[in-house]
Design a protein around this motif. Structure first.
Motif, PDB file in Angstrom:
ATOM      1  N   THR A   1       0.843  -1.188   0.000  1.00 15.63           N
ATOM      2  CA  THR A   1       0.000   0.000   0.000  1.00 15.63           C
ATOM      3  C   THR A   1       0.882   1.242   0.000  1.00 15.63           C
ATOM      4  O   THR A   1       1.973   1.255   0.581  1.00 15.63           O
ATOM      5  CB  THR A   1      -0.922   0.020   1.230  1.00 15.63           C
ATOM      6  OG1 THR A   1      -0.115  -0.047   2.412  1.00 15.63           O
ATOM      7  CG2 THR A   1      -1.896  -1.147   1.200  1.00 15.63           C
ATOM      8  N   SER A   2       0.414   2.292  -0.676  1.00 13.76           N
ATOM      9  CA  SER A   2       1.223   3.502  -0.794  1.00 13.76           C
ATOM     10  C   SER A   2       0.327   4.682  -1.107  1.00 13.76           C
ATOM     11  O   SER A   2      -0.631   4.564  -1.876  1.00 13.76           O
ATOM     12  CB  SER A   2       2.259   3.336  -1.907  1.00 13.76           C
ATOM     13  OG  SER A   2       2.937   4.555  -2.157  1.00 13.76           O
ATOM     14  N   THR A   3       0.623   5.820  -0.517  1.00  9.29           N
ATOM     15  CA  THR A   3      -0.089   7.054  -0.838  1.00  9.29           C
ATOM     16  C   THR A   3       0.668   7.866  -1.888  1.00  9.29           C
ATOM     17  O   THR A   3       0.212   8.933  -2.297  1.00  9.29           O
ATOM     18  CB  THR A   3      -0.261   7.914   0.422  1.00  9.29           C
ATOM     19  OG1 THR A   3       1.040   8.190   1.002  1.00  9.29           O
ATOM     20  CG2 THR A   3      -1.122   7.201   1.452  1.00  9.29           C
ATOM     21  N   ARG A   4       1.802   7.347  -2.325  1.00  9.41           N
ATOM     22  CA  ARG A   4       2.631   8.087  -3.267  1.00  9.41           C
ATOM     23  C   ARG A   4       2.021   8.104  -4.664  1.00  9.41           C
ATOM     24  O   ARG A   4       2.166   9.075  -5.407  1.00  9.41           O
ATOM     25  CB  ARG A   4       4.024   7.470  -3.314  1.00  9.41           C
ATOM     26  CG  ARG A   4       4.992   8.197  -4.232  1.00  9.41           C
ATOM     27  CD  ARG A   4       6.370   7.599  -4.156  1.00  9.41           C
ATOM     28  NE  ARG A   4       7.317   8.319  -4.980  1.00  9.41           N
ATOM     29  CZ  ARG A   4       8.594   7.985  -5.122  1.00  9.41           C
ATOM     30  NH1 ARG A   4       9.068   6.926  -4.466  1.00  9.41           N
ATOM     31  NH2 ARG A   4       9.395   8.688  -5.893  1.00  9.41           N
ATOM     32  N   TYR A   5       1.326   7.010  -5.024  1.00 10.21           N
ATOM     33  CA  TYR A   5       0.781   6.881  -6.367  1.00 10.21           C
ATOM     34  C   TYR A   5      -0.740   6.844  -6.316  1.00 10.21           C
ATOM     35  O   TYR A   5      -1.331   6.393  -5.328  1.00 10.21           O
ATOM     36  CB  TYR A   5       1.320   5.616  -7.040  1.00 10.21           C
ATOM     37  CG  TYR A   5       2.827   5.614  -7.166  1.00 10.21           C
ATOM     38  CD1 TYR A   5       3.472   6.566  -7.941  1.00 10.21           C
ATOM     39  CD2 TYR A   5       3.592   4.667  -6.495  1.00 10.21           C
ATOM     40  CE1 TYR A   5       4.852   6.577  -8.052  1.00 10.21           C
ATOM     41  CE2 TYR A   5       4.977   4.667  -6.605  1.00 10.21           C
ATOM     42  CZ  TYR A   5       5.605   5.631  -7.383  1.00 10.21           C
ATOM     43  OH  TYR A   5       6.967   5.639  -7.485  1.00 10.21           O
ATOM     44  N   PRO A   6      -1.398   7.292  -7.377  1.00  6.84           N
ATOM     45  CA  PRO A   6      -2.864   7.447  -7.336  1.00  6.84           C
ATOM     46  C   PRO A   6      -3.629   6.138  -7.178  1.00  6.84           C
ATOM     47  O   PRO A   6      -4.778   6.153  -6.729  1.00  6.84           O
ATOM     48  CB  PRO A   6      -3.196   8.109  -8.679  1.00  6.84           C
ATOM     49  CG  PRO A   6      -2.004   7.858  -9.553  1.00  6.84           C
ATOM     50  CD  PRO A   6      -0.834   7.816  -8.642  1.00  6.84           C
ATOM     51  N   GLY A   7      -3.016   4.999  -7.514  1.00  9.35           N
ATOM     52  CA  GLY A   7      -3.706   3.730  -7.370  1.00  9.35           C
ATOM     53  C   GLY A   7      -3.702   3.177  -5.961  1.00  9.35           C
ATOM     54  O   GLY A   7      -4.343   2.151  -5.689  1.00  9.35           O
ATOM     55  N   GLY A   8      -2.970   3.842  -5.045  1.00 11.50           N
ATOM     56  CA  GLY A   8      -2.932   3.396  -3.662  1.00 11.50           C
ATOM     57  C   GLY A   8      -2.011   2.229  -3.406  1.00 11.50           C
ATOM     58  O   GLY A   8      -1.963   1.700  -2.289  1.00 11.50           O
ATOM     59  N   VAL A   9      -1.270   1.796  -4.438  1.00 14.58           N
ATOM     60  CA  VAL A   9      -0.321   0.700  -4.286  1.00 14.58           C
ATOM     61  C   VAL A   9       0.978   1.075  -4.986  1.00 14.58           C
ATOM     62  O   VAL A   9       1.007   1.948  -5.857  1.00 14.58           O
ATOM     63  CB  VAL A   9      -0.855  -0.628  -4.878  1.00 14.58           C
ATOM     64  CG1 VAL A   9      -2.019  -1.164  -4.069  1.00 14.58           C
ATOM     65  CG2 VAL A   9      -1.268  -0.452  -6.333  1.00 14.58           C
ATOM     66  N   ALA A  10       2.051   0.388  -4.601  1.00 14.06           N
ATOM     67  CA  ALA A  10       3.351   0.605  -5.223  1.00 14.06           C
ATOM     68  C   ALA A  10       4.050  -0.732  -5.402  1.00 14.06           C
ATOM     69  O   ALA A  10       3.876  -1.659  -4.590  1.00 14.06           O
ATOM     70  CB  ALA A  10       4.216   1.538  -4.366  1.00 14.06           C
ATOM     71  N   LEU A  11       4.836  -0.838  -6.462  1.00 17.47           N
ATOM     72  CA  LEU A  11       5.582  -2.065  -6.736  1.00 17.47           C
ATOM     73  C   LEU A  11       6.757  -2.187  -5.774  1.00 17.47           C
ATOM     74  O   LEU A  11       7.388  -1.192  -5.417  1.00 17.47           O
ATOM     75  CB  LEU A  11       6.101  -2.046  -8.171  1.00 17.47           C
ATOM     76  CG  LEU A  11       5.084  -1.709  -9.268  1.00 17.47           C
ATOM     77  CD1 LEU A  11       5.774  -1.694 -10.626  1.00 17.47           C
ATOM     78  CD2 LEU A  11       3.935  -2.706  -9.262  1.00 17.47           C
TER      79      LEU A  11
END
Length: 503
Positions: free
Chosen positions: A464-474
């Motif tokens: 999970t991530s707030t950095r990218y608009p999809g809410g997820v990060a690789l």
């Protein structure tokens, strides 16, 4: 219908992420379109003019834009007719005539219409994911079941033709679409499984087959006429004569086969994917001799006058083995030891296995759960959105990639991460040469691209991530290879990326 109506609908589609709202926008436009303009309106909204690519470059179009019109006056027919004239113009003086026609068209267009036409003709509107929403829109506009629209689209390969049939003849017209020899259909797609045990538990009676690292092919034979198509439905028969010759010798009068083809080493192991793909664009005799292609068929969609799309896989498998013999993809029905099959596939240099529901029909053009792919490593097919200029020994090269997942509701790709890992010197040089051809804009550090290139990424998972608009990060993403056999519409969705959180 005025072009402005289509432009405003396109803007509304871009402004919302709600699939329900997108469907309503499309249904309203389709209901308002006169029958003679429906096909062109559908084509424009899905980013593909009815004429296909007209062969005009980005810079030429940019020079033709000129002073816009003050008020909207262009009709859909005006635009479709002009593009038809451009597509049909050839020979001496054709470049000048094409420029004149397009220049006149742009001069009659408002600023918003100019921008729409520019993006349409340069491919920037080509959002394949919007096709699924358009199917819903056609169903909503005509009151026919969405499955009928989807099936007709699968068989026709043309949304404009499908929409026209639905409006003109309703459900009976859609049911009239049939598999036609020589007209490729959209391939059935697989979804990933977390493990072999999960795949076997999810499905009932299954066949487990090798998952090969090859190029998808669909082969149509009608008597001695054989045609070979890629997964994007591009005909490549002239490049792969050995495949056509082989299918011509099979014991049948007519057949449609789905499968993969690979170039093999002398010891029978698969060559790198890029070498197989290189054959689809070459007829050089020396390359053909060095890279003979071997087909592996895993489905039979038609045999000697009988269409098999709606038959369960167990029946299609019987037909496949009767007609394709030694060219069937290795596998077993209800194997006693599925894990041994997976190990054997990996030992032979392949990617893993496919687990397929023997009771399922062929769901062309869809990525359902009747086919599950099992691979030992996590991979995703993502869209390249941009690339940053490199540092250190990569100075002067476009390096760090911005990666996006497909929006299943037809919006632009959703960014899920960046990576520069896995890029060889050869790939860096290729990116630096190729990416400016797809450039939308740039700043001091980054070149932003039209979302057309698909790259296969290996990763350890997602978080999970707030950095990218999809809410997820690789997590720990690295480049495996580019996928010239795939379009942006074939990339993995943001839903598929988010589903990896559960793994």
């Amino acid at each position: 219908m005025h072009l402005d109506d289509v432009v405003r609908a396109s803007a509304e589609l871009t402004a919302t992420r709600s699939r329900k709202a997108k469907t309503a926008i499309l249904a309203e436009l389709l209901n308002a379109a006169p029958p003679g303009e429906l096909a062109a309106a559908v084509a424009f909204l899905t980013g593909r003019p009815t004429q296909g690519r007209i062969g005009i470059g980005w810079r030429t179009l940019a020079e033709l834009r000129g002073e816009p019109a003050a008020r909207p006056e262009l009709t859909v027919t005006d635009v479709d007719t002009a593009l038809g004239e451009v597509a049909a113009t050839s020979g001496s003086g054709s470049a000048r005539r094409r420029a004149e026609v397009l220049g006149t068209l742009f001069a009659r267009a408002t600023p918003a219409e100019q921008e729409f036409l520019f993006r349409l003709l340069t491919g920037e509107l080509r959002q394949g994911a919007l096709e699924g929403v358009m199917v819903d829109g056609v169903a909503a506009a005509t009151g026919v079941p969405v499955e009928l629209v989807r099936r007709a689209f699968m068989l026709s390969g043309s949304l404009p033709a499908t929409a026209g049939a639905a409006v003109a003849g309703g459900a009976p017209a859609l049911r009239a679409f049939r598999l036609e020899l020589g007209r490729p259909i959209r391939p059935m797609l697989a979804s990933p499984a977390e493990s072999l045990d999960d795949a076997l538990a999810e499905l009932g009676d299954v066949v487990v087959e090798y998952k090969m690292d090859g190029a998808r092919i669909q082969v149509h034979r009608d008597g001695d006429d054989v045609r070979v198509y890629t997964r994007t439905l591009r005909e490549v028969t002239k490049h792969v004569g050995e495949l056509a010759d082989l299918v011509r010798e099979l014991p049948c009068r007519s057949v449609v086969l789905d499968g993969e083809t690979l170039a093999l080493t002398d010891d029978g192991r698969p060559r790198p994917f890029q070498e197989t793909m290189s054959r689809f664009g070459s007829t050089r005799e020396e390359q053909v001799r060095e890279l003979l292609l071997r087909p592996y068929f895993f489905d039979c969609l038609h045999l000697d006058g009988t269409d098999l799309l709606d038959a369960p896989l167990r029946d299609r498998n019987t037909a496949l083995r009767d007609v394709a013999g030694e060219h069937v993809t290795p596998g077993e029905t209800q194997p006693a030891d599925p894990a041994a099959l997976l190990d054997a596939s990996l030992d032979a240099g392949h990617e893993g296995v496919m687990v397929k529901d023997l009771d399922a029909p062929y769901a062309a053009g869809r990525r359902g759960r009747a086919w599950l792919k099992v691979k030992p490593s996590h991979t995703l097919d993502l869209v390249v959105l941009a690339a940053e200029w490199g540092h250190g020994r990569r100075t002067g090269y476009l390096s760090n990639l911005h990666l996006g997942a497909r929006d299943p509701d037809g919006g632009p790709p959703i960014m899920v991460g960046k990576t520069f890992k896995g890029l060889t010197d050869e790939l860096l040089a290729w990116q630096t040469e190729r990416f400016p051809e797809l450039e939308r804009r740039r700043d001091d550090w980054t070149v932003y691209l039209r979302p057309e290139l698909v790259v296969e990424i290996e990763l350890d998972g997602v978080q999970t991530s707030t950095r990218y608009p999809g809410g997820v990060a690789l997590r720990f993403a690295r480049v495996l290879r580019y996928r010239p056999d795939k379009q942006a519409a074939d990339a993995d969705t943001i839903d598929a990326v988010r589903a990896m959180l559960r793994g």
